[in-house]
Write a protein that holds these residues in place. Sequence first.
Motif, PDB file in Angstrom:
ATOM      1  N   PHE A 141      41.206  48.066  32.276  1.00 17.62           N
ATOM      2  CA  PHE A 141      42.585  47.842  32.706  1.00 17.62           C
ATOM      3  C   PHE A 141      42.873  46.356  32.698  1.00 17.62           C
ATOM      4  CE2 PHE A 141      39.730  48.099  36.343  1.00 17.62           C
ATOM      5  CZ  PHE A 141      39.970  46.906  37.004  1.00 17.62           C
ATOM      6  N   LYS A 142      44.150  46.044  32.747  1.00 18.26           N
ATOM      7  CA  LYS A 142      44.603  44.660  32.900  1.00 18.26           C
ATOM      8  C   LYS A 142      44.637  44.340  34.386  1.00 18.26           C
ATOM      9  CE  LYS A 142      48.626  41.739  31.894  1.00 18.26           C
ATOM     10  NZ  LYS A 142      49.996  41.750  31.310  1.00 18.26           N
ATOM     11  N   LYS A 143      43.988  43.268  34.770  1.00 16.70           N
ATOM     12  CA  LYS A 143      43.832  42.933  36.178  1.00 16.70           C
ATOM     13  C   LYS A 143      45.142  42.509  36.835  1.00 16.70           C
ATOM     14  CE  LYS A 143      41.185  39.913  39.297  1.00 16.70           C
ATOM     15  NZ  LYS A 143      40.211  38.800  39.397  1.00 16.70           N
ATOM     16  N   GLY A 144      45.296  42.899  38.101  1.00 13.47           N
ATOM     17  CA  GLY A 144      46.318  42.301  38.942  1.00 13.47           C
ATOM     18  C   GLY A 144      47.642  43.002  39.063  1.00 13.47           C
ATOM     19  N   GLU A 169      37.657  44.616  33.037  1.00 14.56           N
ATOM     20  CA  GLU A 169      38.960  43.955  33.038  1.00 14.56           C
ATOM     21  C   GLU A 169      39.231  43.316  31.675  1.00 14.56           C
ATOM     22  OE1 GLU A 169      38.773  41.211  36.250  1.00 14.56           O
ATOM     23  OE2 GLU A 169      38.528  42.751  37.789  1.00 14.56           O
ATOM     24  N   LEU A 170      40.207  43.865  30.958  1.00 17.94           N
ATOM     25  CA  LEU A 170      40.601  43.360  29.647  1.00 17.94           C
ATOM     26  C   LEU A 170      42.118  43.385  29.536  1.00 17.94           C
ATOM     27  CD1 LEU A 170      38.094  45.374  27.377  1.00 17.94           C
ATOM     28  CD2 LEU A 170      37.923  42.943  27.964  1.00 17.94           C
ATOM     29  N   ASN A 171      42.668  42.546  28.662  1.00 13.85           N
ATOM     30  CA  ASN A 171      44.097  42.659  28.429  1.00 13.85           C
ATOM     31  C   ASN A 171      44.351  43.940  27.640  1.00 13.85           C
ATOM     32  OD1 ASN A 171      44.128  42.222  25.532  1.00 13.85           O
ATOM     33  ND2 ASN A 171      43.797  40.044  25.918  1.00 13.85           N
ATOM     34  N   PRO A 172      45.591  44.440  27.617  1.00 10.40           N
ATOM     35  CA  PRO A 172      45.856  45.746  27.006  1.00 10.40           C
ATOM     36  C   PRO A 172      45.384  45.882  25.563  1.00 10.40           C
ATOM     37  CG  PRO A 172      47.716  45.088  28.340  1.00 10.40           C
ATOM     38  CD  PRO A 172      46.783  43.912  28.311  1.00 10.40           C
ATOM     39  N   ALA A 173      45.590  44.862  24.745  1.00 12.55           N
ATOM     40  CA  ALA A 173      45.179  44.945  23.342  1.00 12.55           C
ATOM     41  C   ALA A 173      43.658  45.053  23.220  1.00 12.55           C
ATOM     42  CB  ALA A 173      45.688  43.731  22.576  1.00 12.55           C
ATOM     43  N   GLU A 174      42.937  44.227  23.985  1.00  6.91           N
ATOM     44  CA  GLU A 174      41.473  44.280  23.965  1.00  6.91           C
ATOM     45  C   GLU A 174      40.970  45.609  24.523  1.00  6.91           C
ATOM     46  OE1 GLU A 174      40.533  39.499  24.625  1.00  6.91           O
ATOM     47  OE2 GLU A 174      40.701  40.858  26.343  1.00  6.91           O
ATOM     48  N   THR A 188      43.585  52.510  31.396  1.00 11.22           N
ATOM     49  CA  THR A 188      44.922  52.698  31.940  1.00 11.22           C
ATOM     50  C   THR A 188      45.874  51.785  31.191  1.00 11.22           C
ATOM     51  OG1 THR A 188      44.576  51.035  33.683  1.00 11.22           O
ATOM     52  CG2 THR A 188      44.066  53.332  34.218  1.00 11.22           C
ATOM     53  N   ASN A 189      47.075  52.310  30.917  1.00  5.28           N
ATOM     54  CA  ASN A 189      48.037  51.542  30.148  1.00  5.28           C
ATOM     55  C   ASN A 189      49.396  52.211  30.281  1.00  5.28           C
ATOM     56  OD1 ASN A 189      49.225  49.786  28.195  1.00  5.28           O
ATOM     57  ND2 ASN A 189      47.252  49.624  27.143  1.00  5.28           N
ATOM     58  N   GLY A 190      50.404  51.577  29.717  1.00  6.82           N
ATOM     59  CA  GLY A 190      51.696  52.228  29.627  1.00  6.82           C
ATOM     60  C   GLY A 190      51.622  53.319  28.565  1.00  6.82           C
ATOM     61  N   PRO A 191      52.241  54.467  28.786  1.00  8.55           N
ATOM     62  CA  PRO A 191      52.108  55.584  27.848  1.00  8.55           C
ATOM     63  C   PRO A 191      52.623  55.293  26.445  1.00  8.55           C
ATOM     64  CG  PRO A 191      53.796  56.032  29.495  1.00  8.55           C
ATOM     65  CD  PRO A 191      53.054  54.821  29.953  1.00  8.55           C
TER      66      PRO A 191
END
Length: 329
Positions: A141-144, A169-174, A188-191
């Motif tokens: 997931f993207k942290k925070g 903890e990774l940014n969405p693309a990674e 976890t991400n936006g659908p």
Amino acid sequence: MRILSGLLLAVALPIGAAHAAEPPVLRVSTQMKDYIETFALSGALNDAPYRVEWSLLGTATDETASLLANTTDLALAEGTVSVTLQQGGSQKSWADGQAPVTIIAAYVPRDSVHYKSMVTLVRADGPIHTPSDLKGHSITFKKGGNMNTQALLSVKKGGLTPQDVTFVELNPAEGLVAFRSGQVDALTNGPALVQNLVDSGKARVLLTNTDVDFPAGLATVVRTADLKDASREATIRDFFHRVRRWNDWKASHEAEVEKVLIQTNHLKPETAAYLARADINDPVQVDSAFLATEQRIADALFEAAGIPRRVDVSLQYDTRLNADIAAGQ
């Protein structure tokens, strides 16, 4: 001499007037480049009595840090829970007016029934079929912010603790790359950004934000001290109304928003079509019912070890725009 003096005065006045007419600046941050582009297309700022300077920042933590460093004045769309996470991790109490930042407006998706805000995704052919199956597996997931919270609440939904899983903890693309390559078991991400994986049959949705009772709302955040300045408060209030105008424009210009998402965010057409409809948000009144929901999420975060201490979410909200919100509804 009188004529000459009059001429000099006539010349001097426009120069002074031009200097006085220089508009103030409102420095706004966002994590989404398409927000900047669609705001411009909407014309919502065309008659603003101030000039907006945009900053594109990576995370909600970066946006709050920028506010506190006085390099920006307003964060357009942090997650409401992002501020909860920041309060929970603060070394100082936010009671007695000590909150460094304040949520001046909270937003929820206009169509939260058909368009979810967050999903927890697993591989379709993998061993995770229920939330409890996350035990012993990894989730990225993207942290925070909202993604962080969706991950924590997904684990809690399975009756697990953070010690039962591996958080990455990774940014969405990674995170998407790590998930596709099998380096992590869930994300976890936006659908909208993972819809193609679901449609292709490579992944499936384990939980939505609704499944974990998580509104996943957005927030406009400002420095608390600025709300004590009448001029700055008036600018913030005016910008709030322009945010509403921008969202209304997006709702009636979906094709134009899709085009921006494809060109600016490099999204596939089907992903852009989904996001153009999912990312239309309306402000909500910060009342007792709203605060009760946010407090429930904050308590769940503490119980899931997402924050080191319990927090009082009412300390991070200001209610002065409630009347404006009610009038707009």
